[in-house]
Design a protein around this motif. Sequence first.
Motif, PDB file in Angstrom:
ATOM      1  N   TYR A  96       3.940   1.606  12.905  1.00 26.63           N
ATOM      2  CA  TYR A  96       3.083   2.523  13.655  1.00 26.63           C
ATOM      3  C   TYR A  96       1.777   2.797  12.896  1.00 26.63           C
ATOM      4  CZ  TYR A  96       1.384   6.728  15.929  1.00 26.63           C
ATOM      5  OH  TYR A  96       0.582   7.658  16.568  1.00 26.63           O
ATOM      6  N   VAL A  97       1.889   3.063  11.601  1.00 22.52           N
ATOM      7  CA  VAL A  97       0.705   3.363  10.792  1.00 22.52           C
ATOM      8  C   VAL A  97      -0.201   2.131  10.709  1.00 22.52           C
ATOM      9  CG1 VAL A  97      -0.096   3.930   8.454  1.00 22.52           C
ATOM     10  CG2 VAL A  97       1.776   5.221   9.487  1.00 22.52           C
ATOM     11  N   GLU A 125       7.105  13.649   9.506  1.00 25.19           N
ATOM     12  CA  GLU A 125       7.944  13.906  10.676  1.00 25.19           C
ATOM     13  C   GLU A 125       7.187  13.633  11.966  1.00 25.19           C
ATOM     14  OE1 GLU A 125      11.245  14.412  10.844  1.00 25.19           O
ATOM     15  OE2 GLU A 125      11.072  13.977   8.700  1.00 25.19           O
ATOM     16  N   ARG A 126       5.918  14.023  12.034  1.00 21.09           N
ATOM     17  CA  ARG A 126       5.116  13.729  13.223  1.00 21.09           C
ATOM     18  C   ARG A 126       4.949  12.229  13.415  1.00 21.09           C
ATOM     19  NH1 ARG A 126       1.264  17.692  11.410  1.00 21.09           N
ATOM     20  NH2 ARG A 126      -0.358  16.104  11.521  1.00 21.09           N
ATOM     21  N   LEU A 127       4.714  11.518  12.314  1.00 20.81           N
ATOM     22  CA  LEU A 127       4.594  10.066  12.393  1.00 20.81           C
ATOM     23  C   LEU A 127       5.900   9.435  12.875  1.00 20.81           C
ATOM     24  CD1 LEU A 127       2.583   9.293   9.147  1.00 20.81           C
ATOM     25  CD2 LEU A 127       1.778   9.064  11.505  1.00 20.81           C
ATOM     26  N   ARG A 128       7.022   9.938  12.390  1.00 21.94           N
ATOM     27  CA  ARG A 128       8.327   9.429  12.830  1.00 21.94           C
ATOM     28  C   ARG A 128       8.510   9.635  14.326  1.00 21.94           C
ATOM     29  NH1 ARG A 128      11.604  11.698   7.711  1.00 21.94           N
ATOM     30  NH2 ARG A 128      11.490   9.815   6.442  1.00 21.94           N
ATOM     31  N   GLU A 129       8.111  10.797  14.824  1.00 21.93           N
ATOM     32  CA  GLU A 129       8.242  11.085  16.258  1.00 21.93           C
ATOM     33  C   GLU A 129       7.378  10.131  17.081  1.00 21.93           C
ATOM     34  OE1 GLU A 129       7.360  15.198  16.955  1.00 21.93           O
ATOM     35  OE2 GLU A 129       8.951  15.875  15.610  1.00 21.93           O
ATOM     36  N   HIS A 130       6.126   9.963  16.683  1.00 22.58           N
ATOM     37  CA  HIS A 130       5.226   9.065  17.418  1.00 22.58           C
ATOM     38  C   HIS A 130       5.751   7.634  17.384  1.00 22.58           C
ATOM     39  CE1 HIS A 130       2.059  11.921  18.303  1.00 22.58           C
ATOM     40  NE2 HIS A 130       2.047  12.318  17.045  1.00 22.58           N
ATOM     41  N   ALA A 131       6.210   7.203  16.218  1.00 23.28           N
ATOM     42  CA  ALA A 131       6.735   5.844  16.084  1.00 23.28           C
ATOM     43  C   ALA A 131       7.993   5.660  16.932  1.00 23.28           C
ATOM     44  CB  ALA A 131       7.029   5.546  14.610  1.00 23.28           C
ATOM     45  N   PHE A 180       0.869  -1.170   0.000  1.00 20.92           N
ATOM     46  CA  PHE A 180       0.000   0.000   0.000  1.00 20.92           C
ATOM     47  C   PHE A 180       0.906   1.218   0.000  1.00 20.92           C
ATOM     48  CE2 PHE A 180      -2.253   3.244   2.585  1.00 20.92           C
ATOM     49  CZ  PHE A 180      -3.342   3.444   1.760  1.00 20.92           C
ATOM     50  N   SER A 181       0.781   2.054  -0.995  1.00 18.35           N
ATOM     51  CA  SER A 181       1.624   3.229  -1.116  1.00 18.35           C
ATOM     52  C   SER A 181       0.822   4.463  -0.734  1.00 18.35           C
ATOM     53  CB  SER A 181       2.123   3.356  -2.562  1.00 18.35           C
ATOM     54  OG  SER A 181       2.929   4.499  -2.700  1.00 18.35           O
ATOM     55  N   LEU A 182       1.448   5.357  -0.002  1.00 12.00           N
ATOM     56  CA  LEU A 182       0.759   6.537   0.495  1.00 12.00           C
ATOM     57  C   LEU A 182       1.664   7.750   0.351  1.00 12.00           C
ATOM     58  CD1 LEU A 182      -1.693   7.643   2.160  1.00 12.00           C
ATOM     59  CD2 LEU A 182      -0.361   7.091   4.197  1.00 12.00           C
ATOM     60  N   ARG A 183       1.130   8.817  -0.204  1.00 13.26           N
ATOM     61  CA  ARG A 183       1.895  10.055  -0.347  1.00 13.26           C
ATOM     62  C   ARG A 183       1.394  11.037   0.711  1.00 13.26           C
ATOM     63  NH1 ARG A 183       4.373  12.607  -5.223  1.00 13.26           N
ATOM     64  NH2 ARG A 183       3.909  10.569  -6.058  1.00 13.26           N
ATOM     65  N   ILE A 184       2.316  11.502   1.565  1.00 13.07           N
ATOM     66  CA  ILE A 184       1.961  12.454   2.611  1.00 13.07           C
ATOM     67  C   ILE A 184       2.970  13.584   2.631  1.00 13.07           C
ATOM     68  CG2 ILE A 184       0.771  10.769   4.045  1.00 13.07           C
ATOM     69  CD1 ILE A 184       3.230  10.552   5.752  1.00 13.07           C
ATOM     70  N   ASP A 185       2.582  14.695   3.223  1.00 14.32           N
ATOM     71  CA  ASP A 185       3.507  15.830   3.251  1.00 14.32           C
ATOM     72  C   ASP A 185       4.592  15.616   4.311  1.00 14.32           C
ATOM     73  OD1 ASP A 185       2.525  16.628   5.754  1.00 14.32           O
ATOM     74  OD2 ASP A 185       1.244  18.171   4.921  1.00 14.32           O
ATOM     75  N   HIS A 186       5.634  16.388   4.208  1.00 14.93           N
ATOM     76  CA  HIS A 186       6.819  16.248   5.049  1.00 14.93           C
ATOM     77  C   HIS A 186       6.492  16.427   6.531  1.00 14.93           C
ATOM     78  CE1 HIS A 186      11.018  16.343   6.163  1.00 14.93           C
ATOM     79  NE2 HIS A 186      10.784  17.449   6.833  1.00 14.93           N
ATOM     80  N   GLU A 187       5.680  17.411   6.856  1.00 17.50           N
ATOM     81  CA  GLU A 187       5.356  17.672   8.259  1.00 17.50           C
ATOM     82  C   GLU A 187       4.640  16.489   8.899  1.00 17.50           C
ATOM     83  OE1 GLU A 187       3.340  21.378   8.857  1.00 17.50           O
ATOM     84  OE2 GLU A 187       4.754  22.460   7.580  1.00 17.50           O
ATOM     85  N   LEU A 188       3.701  15.901   8.185  1.00 18.24           N
ATOM     86  CA  LEU A 188       2.990  14.744   8.718  1.00 18.24           C
ATOM     87  C   LEU A 188       3.941  13.566   8.893  1.00 18.24           C
ATOM     88  CD1 LEU A 188       0.495  13.242   9.646  1.00 18.24           C
ATOM     89  CD2 LEU A 188      -0.090  12.851   7.247  1.00 18.24           C
ATOM     90  N   GLY A 246       9.281   2.987  19.840  1.00 15.60           N
ATOM     91  CA  GLY A 246      10.307   2.067  19.356  1.00 15.60           C
ATOM     92  C   GLY A 246       9.879   1.296  18.126  1.00 15.60           C
ATOM     93  N   MET A 247       9.088   1.953  17.273  1.00 12.35           N
ATOM     94  CA  MET A 247       8.538   1.298  16.087  1.00 12.35           C
ATOM     95  C   MET A 247       8.994   2.017  14.826  1.00 12.35           C
ATOM     96  SD  MET A 247       4.623   1.089  17.506  1.00 12.35           S
ATOM     97  CE  MET A 247       3.982   0.003  16.260  1.00 12.35           C
ATOM     98  N   SER A 248       8.864   1.305  13.699  1.00 15.73           N
ATOM     99  CA  SER A 248       9.075   1.963  12.412  1.00 15.73           C
ATOM    100  C   SER A 248       7.794   2.733  12.079  1.00 15.73           C
ATOM    101  CB  SER A 248       9.341   0.924  11.315  1.00 15.73           C
ATOM    102  OG  SER A 248       8.175   0.166  11.052  1.00 15.73           O
TER     103      SER A 248
END
Length: 60
Positions: free
Chosen positions: A32-33, A16-22, A6-14, A26-28
């Motif tokens: 996380y998604v 980065e927020r996902l990376r922080e939450h993950a 499943f491919s998903l295109r999201i903006d940079h800010e989102l 301790g998840m990728s």
Amino acid sequence: MGTEVFSLRIDHELLERLREHAAKRGMSVQDYVVRTLMRDDFDQRFQTAVEETERFYGVT
């Protein structure tokens, strides 16, 4: 259980927020998604079951 891509295109800010939450968990980002989507799916199915039970017993 099989897997699919499943491919998903999201903006940079989102992203980065996902990376922080993950990272806090301790998840990728991918894990996380996927877990977030699975949890949301469970919540929806659970709510539907509650509503059907209430209708069956006449509780509204």
